[in-house]
Enzyme design. Structure first.
Site, short mmCIF file in Angstrom:
data_model
loop_
_atom_site.label_atom_id
_atom_site.label_comp_id
_atom_site.label_asym_id
_atom_site.label_seq_id
_atom_site.Cartn_x
_atom_site.Cartn_y
_atom_site.Cartn_z
N SER A 11 0.82 -1.18 0.11
CA SER A 11 -0.03 -0.03 0.10
C SER A 11 1.03 1.21 0.04
O SER A 11 2.18 1.15 -0.08
CB SER A 11 -0.78 -0.07 1.15
OG SER A 11 0.12 -0.11 2.20
N GLY A 12 0.00 2.32 0.09
CA GLY A 12 1.05 3.67 0.24
C GLY A 12 1.90 3.64 1.38
O GLY A 12 3.14 3.96 1.46
N HIS A 13 1.30 3.23 2.47
CA HIS A 13 2.30 3.10 3.81
C HIS A 13 3.39 2.28 3.46
O HIS A 13 4.38 2.33 4.12
CB HIS A 13 1.32 2.57 4.83
CG HIS A 13 1.90 2.45 6.03
ND1 HIS A 13 2.58 3.41 6.76
CD2 HIS A 13 2.05 1.30 7.00
CE1 HIS A 13 2.96 2.86 7.96
NE2 HIS A 13 2.82 1.91 8.15
N ASP A 33 1.29 -9.59 0.02
CA ASP A 33 -0.06 -9.06 -0.03
C ASP A 33 -1.25 -9.94 -0.34
O ASP A 33 -0.93 -10.82 -1.30
CB ASP A 33 -0.20 -7.92 -1.01
CG ASP A 33 -1.47 -6.80 -0.38
OD1 ASP A 33 -0.97 -5.71 -0.16
OD2 ASP A 33 -2.56 -7.38 -0.80
N ASP A 34 -2.35 -10.07 0.41
CA ASP A 34 -3.27 -11.18 0.24
C ASP A 34 -4.17 -10.77 -1.05
O ASP A 34 -5.05 -11.67 -1.33
CB ASP A 34 -4.41 -11.24 1.55
CG ASP A 34 -3.25 -11.72 2.66
OD1 ASP A 34 -2.22 -12.32 2.37
OD2 ASP A 34 -3.56 -11.71 3.92
N GLY A 65 -1.78 -0.29 8.11
CA GLY A 65 -2.23 0.64 9.18
C GLY A 65 -3.10 0.43 10.14
O GLY A 65 -3.34 0.81 11.18
N HIS A 130 9.45 13.62 26.29
CA HIS A 130 10.32 12.69 27.20
C HIS A 130 9.24 11.90 27.99
O HIS A 130 8.21 12.34 28.33
CB HIS A 130 11.18 13.79 28.03
CG HIS A 130 10.14 14.66 28.93
ND1 HIS A 130 9.82 14.26 30.21
CD2 HIS A 130 9.56 16.18 28.68
CE1 HIS A 130 8.85 15.39 30.48
NE2 HIS A 130 8.91 16.20 29.65
N HIS A 139 -0.46 4.22 16.74
CA HIS A 139 -0.26 4.82 15.58
C HIS A 139 -0.02 6.39 15.98
O HIS A 139 -1.25 6.85 16.44
CB HIS A 139 -0.85 4.63 14.46
CG HIS A 139 -0.68 5.55 13.19
ND1 HIS A 139 -1.51 5.37 11.93
CD2 HIS A 139 0.24 6.34 12.95
CE1 HIS A 139 -0.93 6.08 11.13
NE2 HIS A 139 0.15 6.72 11.44
#
Ligand SMILES: CC(C)(COP(=O)(O)OP(=O)(O)OC[C@H]1O[C@@H](n2cnc3c(N)ncnc32)[C@H](O)[C@@H]1OP(=O)(O)O)[C@@H](O)C(=O)NCCC(=O)NCCS
Length: 201
Positions: A11-13, A33-34, A65, A130, A139
């Site tokens: 994918s794009g990611h 990829d499926d 994602g 921190h 994410h």
């Protein structure tokens, strides 16, 4: 490190991850990829389906994602095969702990004392200040900011450009909308948007 990598999710990611992998010295990159109709991603071949990852002689990263799918796939692969990728332009303090399968993207900043879980995405130009604790499969999306000592639960998504004030805790499986400002602890999973962030549903 084998310097061979398979990325699950064409994918794009996944394409962005391939670029980071190349910059981390991986010279042999391919996708799984499926969807059997996808044959290529970012100029790299799709060589099989996700369930083949364990048998391929290469490191693995899951480039999907959706947190629950990412988690399910990553948990089916031995941890010793999982890569951890950090873009060379990211700034990561020396004492930061980063779990396997996590990707730190370009321009991200992670400051001292932070702990990033397994299978996380710290996306482009996000900052984790921190002593933050980012749970597994979370994410932290593009350009979002966790101020100091923030805790983000497992599988929670901090939307693009969102800000979480210092000392805030967000529960697992939360969804913080793009541009939100979180000023109070979020203890119930759900979608939260706006400034200050309020529950959408
Ligand atoms: C919060 C979010 C998940 C909601 O998506 P959704 O469930 O499909 O919601 P809808 O688009 O149906 O919107 C529902 C309502 O919330 C509002 N809304 C949606 N997202 C919002 C946001 N980020 N801030 C403020 N209001 C928002 C909509 O305007 C709509 O209001 P209305 O009912 O008055 O018309 C989504 O809008 C979002 O922000 N996703 C994050 C995207 C992102 O960060 N991507 C990063 C890629 S790296």
């Amino acid at each position: 490190m084998s310097k061979k990598l398979v990325i699950i999710g064409a994918s794009g990611h996944g394409k962005v991850i391939a670029d980071i992998a190349k910059k981390n010295g991986y010279y042999d990159i391919a996708f799984l990829d499926d969807n059997e109709n996808i044959h290529e991603c970012g100029g790299y071949p799709v060589v099989g389906r996700s369930q083949e990852a364990e048998d391929i002689n290469a490191d693995v990263i899951v480039g999907i994602g959706n947190a629950s799918i990412r988690k399910k796939i990553q948990q089916s692969i031995p941890a010793r095969k999982m890569a951890t990728l950090i873009h060379p332009s990211a700034v990561v303090a020396e004492d930061v702990i980063i779990g396997v399968g996590t990707v730190i993207m370009a321009g991200a900043v992670i400051n001292s004392g932070a702990r990033i879980g397994t299978g996380c995405i710290i996306n482009t130009c996000a900052s984790v200040d921190h002593d933050c604790n980012v749970g597994d499969y979370a994410h932290i999306a593009v350009g979002s900011h966790l101020c100091g000592t923030v805790s983000v639960g497992d599988e929670t998504w901090i939307g693009a450009g969102a800000t979480v004030s210092n000392n805030i805790s967000i529960c697992s499986e939360g969804m913080i909308g793009a541009g939100a400002v979180v000023t109070k602890d979020i203890i119930e999973k759900g979608t939260y948007v706006g400034v200050p962030a309020k529950r959408l549903r």
